[in-house]
Motif scaffolding. Structure first.
Motif, short mmCIF file in Angstrom:
data_model
loop_
_atom_site.label_atom_id
_atom_site.label_comp_id
_atom_site.label_asym_id
_atom_site.label_seq_id
_atom_site.Cartn_x
_atom_site.Cartn_y
_atom_site.Cartn_z
N TYR A 112 17.51 -13.42 -7.49
CA TYR A 112 16.52 -13.37 -8.56
C TYR A 112 15.23 -14.07 -8.12
O TYR A 112 15.28 -15.14 -7.51
CB TYR A 112 17.08 -14.04 -9.82
N PRO A 113 14.02 -13.52 -8.38
CA PRO A 113 13.75 -12.32 -9.20
C PRO A 113 13.50 -11.06 -8.38
O PRO A 113 12.97 -10.08 -8.91
CB PRO A 113 12.49 -12.73 -9.94
N LYS A 114 13.87 -11.06 -7.09
CA LYS A 114 13.45 -9.96 -6.22
C LYS A 114 14.59 -9.08 -5.73
O LYS A 114 14.38 -8.23 -4.88
CB LYS A 114 12.69 -10.53 -5.01
N SER A 115 15.80 -9.27 -6.25
CA SER A 115 16.91 -8.45 -5.78
C SER A 115 16.78 -7.02 -6.31
O SER A 115 16.09 -6.76 -7.31
CB SER A 115 18.24 -9.05 -6.24
N GLU A 116 17.45 -6.10 -5.63
CA GLU A 116 17.43 -4.71 -6.07
C GLU A 116 18.07 -4.56 -7.45
O GLU A 116 17.58 -3.80 -8.30
CB GLU A 116 18.18 -3.85 -5.05
N THR A 117 19.16 -5.31 -7.67
CA THR A 117 19.81 -5.27 -8.98
C THR A 117 18.86 -5.73 -10.07
O THR A 117 18.77 -5.12 -11.15
CB THR A 117 21.07 -6.15 -8.98
N GLN A 118 18.12 -6.81 -9.81
CA GLN A 118 17.19 -7.33 -10.81
C GLN A 118 16.07 -6.33 -11.10
O GLN A 118 15.66 -6.18 -12.25
CB GLN A 118 16.59 -8.66 -10.35
N SER A 119 15.61 -5.63 -10.08
CA SER A 119 14.56 -4.62 -10.29
C SER A 119 15.05 -3.53 -11.24
O SER A 119 14.31 -3.07 -12.13
CB SER A 119 14.13 -4.02 -8.95
N LYS A 120 16.32 -3.13 -11.07
CA LYS A 120 16.88 -2.11 -11.96
C LYS A 120 17.02 -2.64 -13.37
O LYS A 120 16.80 -1.92 -14.35
CB LYS A 120 18.23 -1.64 -11.42
N ILE A 121 17.42 -3.91 -13.49
CA ILE A 121 17.54 -4.52 -14.82
C ILE A 121 16.18 -4.60 -15.49
O ILE A 121 16.05 -4.35 -16.70
CB ILE A 121 18.19 -5.92 -14.70
#
Length: 338
Positions: A131-140
């Protein structure tokens, strides 16, 4: 057999016995304290008058010991209203469970599902190491923009932080959405029948002659079990963490219902009750400390109840719906949707 060989075998047997004794935590079982002989848990005080001070907006006469130092990273306008809600559904969701959340939005999370009933649904998430730059976080982030139904909190989202997720959800409700008659807390892999749930709370409230939400209701599938002491178990609890031989009565964490009064009471009580890493156990301890008795309802299934159309007619909750298509299919059939 030589003396040396017999001695060697005896030594091996002794080591095996000691190993079993150690790994099974037998010493912890033997030295645990009797729950019936006077349960206590920090803070070891009469919490009920202190909770009433908090609920009345007064400065408590006892210093809180358990305020989680986390922030809400998102918010929502779902409670920017003076209307009283019938039900608020709190879904404890894992960050990467995008399919789970979408299946819920298509089924029991629909907010205009029951005419004349005001129901809201929100998903509560933590963050990951990226967080805040992970791929999962971008999708969230994209998901939040589209649906505006996610409350994200800046704690690491993992199994042992479930109590943090639960009590931060309670805090958000207490501070931002404290007008619902009832609150359903559920994991994101549950089947839920909102119709059956509302029928249940109606049946519970009417015999008591108490206004909806004003009773101390904390309901679901109730257990009283013993702490796991095995050293190899992920559920191992040491005597230092919890010295008693039984847990208080608690509701399994997959899905449970609390009334408005219970939501506020449990949150206020949590400020004065030491953190415990298993959320269902922690709520059971809290309930005992603040004087709320968990109510057993066998229509909440902590396991996956085998599906058949008639057998699900009175089911409120059933666990184990990781298959999104299965959840949608079962829910549609139960609600006569083609």
């Amino acid at each position: 057999m030589s003396y040396r060989r017999r001695k060697y075998k005896l030594l091996l047997c002794a080591c095996a016995v000691i190993g079993v004794y150690y790994f099974l935590g037998i010493n912890d079982y033997l030295n645990s304290r009797s729950f019936e002989d006077g349960f206590d848990y920090p803070l070891n005080i009469d919490l009920q008058p202190v909770v009433q001070e908090v609920l009345a907006g007064k400065k408590p006469s006892v210093q809180p010991i358990n305020y989680y130092p986390y922030r809400f990273l998102t918010n929502t306008g779902k409670c920017n209203t003076i209307e009283k809600l019938d039900l608020f559904i709190v879904v404890k969701s894992a960050m990467n469970h995008f399919g789970h959340r979408n299946a819920i939005r298509l089924t029991y999370g629909q907010e205009n599902l029951i005419p004349g009933r005001i129901i809201k649904t929100l998903f509560f998430l933590g963050i990951d190491d990226g967080y805040p730059k992970s791929e999962t976080q971008s999708k969230i982030d994209e998901e939040m923009v589209q649906y505006k139904d996610i409350i994200q909190i800046d704690f690491r989202d993992n199994y042992y932080n479930n109590t943090i997720k639960t009590m931060m959800s309670f805090r958000w409700l207490y501070e931002h959405c404290n007008t619902a008659d009832y609150y359903l807390f559920t994991d994101d892999d549950m089947y839920i029948s909102v119709n059956n749930l509302l029928d249940y709370v109606h049946d519970v409230a009417i015999p008591t002659s108490i206004e909806h939400g004003d009773m101390n209701l904390y309901a679901g599938y109730v257990f009283q079990s013993t702490p796991q002491r095995f050293r190899t178990s992920k559920w191992r609890v040491t005597l230092e963490e919890y010295p008693w031989n039984k847990w208080p009565f608690y509701v399994t964490a997959g899905a449970y219902l609390v009334s408005n009064k219970s939501m506020k009471t449990l949150y206020a009580g949590s400020l004065f009750v030491k953190h415990f890493r298993f959320d269902d156990i922690y709520l059971g301890i809290l309930a005992k400390k603040v004087g709320i008795v968990p109510q057993h309802c066998p229509r909440f299934h902590f396991y996956k109840k085998k599906y058949d159309k008639e057998g699900y007619r009175d089911v409120i909750a059933s666990h184990g719906y990781e298959d999104h298509d299965e959840l949608i299919r079962v829910w549609n059939e139960q609600n006569n949707i083609n």
